[in-house]
Design a protein around this motif. Structure first.
Motif, PDB file in Angstrom:
ATOM      1  N   LEU A   1       0.809  -1.211   0.000  1.00 11.23           N
ATOM      2  CA  LEU A   1       0.000   0.000   0.000  1.00 11.23           C
ATOM      3  C   LEU A   1       0.848   1.270   0.000  1.00 11.23           C
ATOM      4  N   VAL A   2       1.933   1.260   0.757  1.00  9.32           N
ATOM      5  CA  VAL A   2       2.748   2.467   0.930  1.00  9.32           C
ATOM      6  C   VAL A   2       4.220   2.114   0.830  1.00  9.32           C
ATOM      7  N   ASP A   3       4.990   2.922   0.100  1.00 11.87           N
ATOM      8  CA  ASP A   3       6.443   2.820   0.058  1.00 11.87           C
ATOM      9  C   ASP A   3       7.038   3.803   1.066  1.00 11.87           C
ATOM     10  N   LEU A   4       8.139   3.418   1.677  1.00  2.54           N
ATOM     11  CA  LEU A   4       8.817   4.263   2.660  1.00  2.54           C
ATOM     12  C   LEU A   4      10.271   4.429   2.257  1.00  2.54           C
ATOM     13  N   SER A   5      10.765   5.667   2.278  1.00  2.00           N
ATOM     14  CA  SER A   5      12.184   5.915   2.055  1.00  2.00           C
ATOM     15  C   SER A   5      12.657   7.006   3.002  1.00  2.00           C
ATOM     16  N   VAL A   6      13.982   7.057   3.191  1.00  2.00           N
ATOM     17  CA  VAL A   6      14.608   8.043   4.076  1.00  2.00           C
ATOM     18  C   VAL A   6      15.513   8.916   3.218  1.00  2.00           C
ATOM     19  N   PHE A   7      15.346  10.231   3.339  1.00  2.00           N
ATOM     20  CA  PHE A   7      16.096  11.193   2.532  1.00  2.00           C
ATOM     21  C   PHE A   7      17.034  11.967   3.442  1.00  2.00           C
ATOM     22  N   ASP A   8      18.338  11.854   3.182  1.00  2.00           N
ATOM     23  CA  ASP A   8      19.353  12.603   3.925  1.00  2.00           C
ATOM     24  C   ASP A   8      19.357  14.038   3.413  1.00  2.00           C
ATOM     25  N   ARG A   9      18.956  14.977   4.255  1.00  2.00           N
ATOM     26  CA  ARG A   9      18.810  16.366   3.822  1.00  2.00           C
ATOM     27  C   ARG A   9      20.160  17.061   3.666  1.00  2.00           C
ATOM     28  N   ALA A  10      21.173  16.627   4.409  1.00  2.00           N
ATOM     29  CA  ALA A  10      22.494  17.242   4.298  1.00  2.00           C
ATOM     30  C   ALA A  10      23.173  16.846   3.001  1.00  2.00           C
ATOM     31  N   ASP A  11      23.046  15.580   2.615  1.00  2.00           N
ATOM     32  CA  ASP A  11      23.680  15.091   1.389  1.00  2.00           C
ATOM     33  C   ASP A  11      22.753  15.138   0.182  1.00  2.00           C
ATOM     34  N   SER A  12      21.494  15.519   0.383  1.00  2.00           N
ATOM     35  CA  SER A  12      20.492  15.591  -0.697  1.00  2.00           C
ATOM     36  C   SER A  12      20.415  14.276  -1.477  1.00  2.00           C
ATOM     37  N   ARG A  13      20.219  13.192  -0.737  1.00  2.00           N
ATOM     38  CA  ARG A  13      20.111  11.887  -1.405  1.00  2.00           C
ATOM     39  C   ARG A  13      19.249  10.956  -0.568  1.00  2.00           C
ATOM     40  N   ARG A  14      18.628  10.015  -1.281  1.00  2.00           N
ATOM     41  CA  ARG A  14      17.888   8.969  -0.596  1.00  2.00           C
ATOM     42  C   ARG A  14      18.858   7.891  -0.130  1.00  2.00           C
ATOM     43  N   LEU A  15      18.640   7.403   1.063  1.00  2.00           N
ATOM     44  CA  LEU A  15      19.541   6.398   1.607  1.00  2.00           C
ATOM     45  C   LEU A  15      19.201   5.032   1.030  1.00  2.00           C
ATOM     46  N   PRO A  16      20.199   4.298   0.565  1.00  2.00           N
ATOM     47  CA  PRO A  16      19.933   2.954   0.040  1.00  2.00           C
ATOM     48  C   PRO A  16      19.460   2.018   1.146  1.00  2.00           C
ATOM     49  N   VAL A  17      18.627   1.068   0.764  1.00  2.00           N
ATOM     50  CA  VAL A  17      18.077   0.093   1.704  1.00  2.00           C
ATOM     51  C   VAL A  17      18.871  -1.205   1.588  1.00  2.00           C
ATOM     52  N   TYR A  18      19.354  -1.694   2.715  1.00  2.00           N
ATOM     53  CA  TYR A  18      20.085  -2.961   2.772  1.00  2.00           C
ATOM     54  C   TYR A  18      19.207  -3.996   3.475  1.00  2.00           C
ATOM     55  N   ARG A  19      19.283  -5.223   3.022  1.00  6.03           N
ATOM     56  CA  ARG A  19      18.444  -6.282   3.591  1.00  6.03           C
ATOM     57  C   ARG A  19      19.307  -7.400   4.146  1.00  6.03           C
ATOM     58  N   GLN A  20      18.913  -7.866   5.316  1.00  4.73           N
ATOM     59  CA  GLN A  20      19.617  -8.979   5.955  1.00  4.73           C
ATOM     60  C   GLN A  20      18.658  -9.716   6.875  1.00  4.73           C
ATOM     61  N   ALA A  21      18.558 -11.020   6.709  1.00  6.83           N
ATOM     62  CA  ALA A  21      17.784 -11.891   7.597  1.00  6.83           C
ATOM     63  C   ALA A  21      16.359 -11.378   7.811  1.00  6.83           C
ATOM     64  N   GLY A  22      15.734 -10.918   6.733  1.00  7.48           N
ATOM     65  CA  GLY A  22      14.352 -10.475   6.815  1.00  7.48           C
ATOM     66  C   GLY A  22      14.164  -9.058   7.295  1.00  7.48           C
ATOM     67  N   ASN A  23      15.249  -8.355   7.656  1.00 13.43           N
ATOM     68  CA  ASN A  23      15.167  -6.965   8.093  1.00 13.43           C
ATOM     69  C   ASN A  23      15.697  -6.034   7.010  1.00 13.43           C
ATOM     70  N   SER A  24      15.164  -4.824   6.981  1.00 14.34           N
ATOM     71  CA  SER A  24      15.618  -3.797   6.041  1.00 14.34           C
ATOM     72  C   SER A  24      16.268  -2.675   6.837  1.00 14.34           C
ATOM     73  N   TRP A  25      17.401  -2.181   6.338  1.00 12.03           N
ATOM     74  CA  TRP A  25      18.203  -1.200   7.068  1.00 12.03           C
ATOM     75  C   TRP A  25      18.591  -0.025   6.167  1.00 12.03           C
ATOM     76  N   VAL A  26      18.796   1.139   6.776  1.00 13.52           N
ATOM     77  CA  VAL A  26      19.481   2.258   6.132  1.00 13.52           C
ATOM     78  C   VAL A  26      20.594   2.716   7.065  1.00 13.52           C
ATOM     79  N   ALA A  27      21.640   3.279   6.479  1.00 10.99           N
ATOM     80  CA  ALA A  27      22.783   3.778   7.253  1.00 10.99           C
ATOM     81  C   ALA A  27      22.674   5.289   7.367  1.00 10.99           C
ATOM     82  N   GLY A  28      22.538   5.785   8.599  1.00  9.86           N
ATOM     83  CA  GLY A  28      22.429   7.219   8.833  1.00  9.86           C
ATOM     84  C   GLY A  28      23.769   7.824   9.221  1.00  9.86           C
ATOM     85  N   GLN A  29      23.951   9.077   8.876  1.00 12.01           N
ATOM     86  CA  GLN A  29      25.171   9.804   9.213  1.00 12.01           C
ATOM     87  C   GLN A  29      24.904  10.676  10.431  1.00 12.01           C
ATOM     88  N   PRO A  30      25.589  10.452  11.561  1.00 13.96           N
ATOM     89  CA  PRO A  30      25.357  11.272  12.761  1.00 13.96           C
ATOM     90  C   PRO A  30      25.465  12.763  12.466  1.00 13.96           C
TER      91      PRO A  30
END
Length: 278
Positions: A30-59
């Protein structure tokens, strides 16, 4: 539950539709979800492992959530970050208030809603500085969730009488809140007794940042069911932590210095050179 029940929700002004890359969005029915890094002006890639989906954030980087409705009908999205409802500031529950997304619409959520006109920016930060930990709720830091509901029937959006915003912290009605954002941070409790303290302290969370203009209004929405039709879950942490967990593959070591095939110009050696043609 018998009888008709209307839920007061918020509808943000929607921008133009835009396609989300399949490699940078967590696709749902029904709905897609993405995370957009506002400092780098880019969408964060989604990584998948063992049934979980992850993004890497920059502190230190601010970010926003982008939701896209894949259906031709309005849907209600109850959104949580670190186990906290992004509208009300309460410990998240699918029965709470959420955002209504127009048919095939796109919704951007820039932060914790403070009023009908303001949000406090999301930003990646260490666990102790996260909004959830500062309000005594560190157990679910590191996860973003969206509970999606279909609409029982589709009336035109009709604005209703304005009322005190339930998620407005530090304003009228804040005393009724279970976890006010502006209250003094409660001491964090250890989320997992068996987890190494140093590892837990290095986890990434979401802070309560600067105030920004973000207009919303109340609309009516009746859920077709009491349970969500879909739950989208996206975890996040720092890149270093995801590499350590094996979620992101670390580059293979090549020795030091790492050889390169075209290191630059060098003068010709003495003597004739041979050239070959296929």
């Amino acid at each position: 539950m018998s009888g008709k029940r209307w839920l007061t929700v918020l509808l943000l002004a929607l921008g133009a539709l835009g396609a989300l890359g399949t490699q940078s969005a967590l696709a749902g029915r029904l709905v897609d979800l993405s995370v957009f890094d506002r400092a780098d002006s880019r969408r964060l890639p989604v990584y998948r492992q063992a049934g979980n989906s992850w993004v890497a954030g920059q502190p230190g980087h601010e970010y926003r959530l982008v939701l896209r409705n894949r259906t031709g009908a309005r849907v209600l999205a109850v959104v949580s970050v670190d186990g906290v409802n992004v509208i009300t500031g309460q410990s998240a529950n699918p029965a709470q208030s959420g955002y209504v997304i127009a048919p095939y619409g796109r919704l951007e959520i820039q932060g914790w809603r403070k009023s009908l006109a303001q949000t406090a920016a999301f930003y990646f930060t260490d666990l102790a500085d996260s909004y959830a930990a500062r309000t005594g709720r560190p157990d679910n830091v590191g996860v973003i969730g969206v509970a999606v509901f279909r609409e029982k029937h589709v009336p035109p959006p009709v604005p209703i009488a304005r009322e005190a915003f339930p998620g407005a912290v530090g304003e009228a009605g804040a005393a009724k809140r279970s976890a006010p954002a502006e209250s003094a941070p409660a001491p964090g409790r250890q989320s997992n007794e068996s987890r190494d303290e140093a590892e837990a302290a290095s986890r990434l969370g979401t802070g309560h940042g600067r105030r920004e203009h973000s207009q919303a209004r109340y609309v009516q929405f009746e859920r077709a069911t009491s349970r969500p039709a879909q739950i989208v879950q996206l975890r996040y942490d720092s890149r270093a932590n995801l590499v350590a967990r094996g979620v992101i593959r670390a580059p293979a070591p090549c020795g030091w210095p790492c050889p390169t095939p075209f290191p630059g110009f060098a003068p010709d050696p003495d003597g004739p050179l041979s050239y070959f043609s296929p």
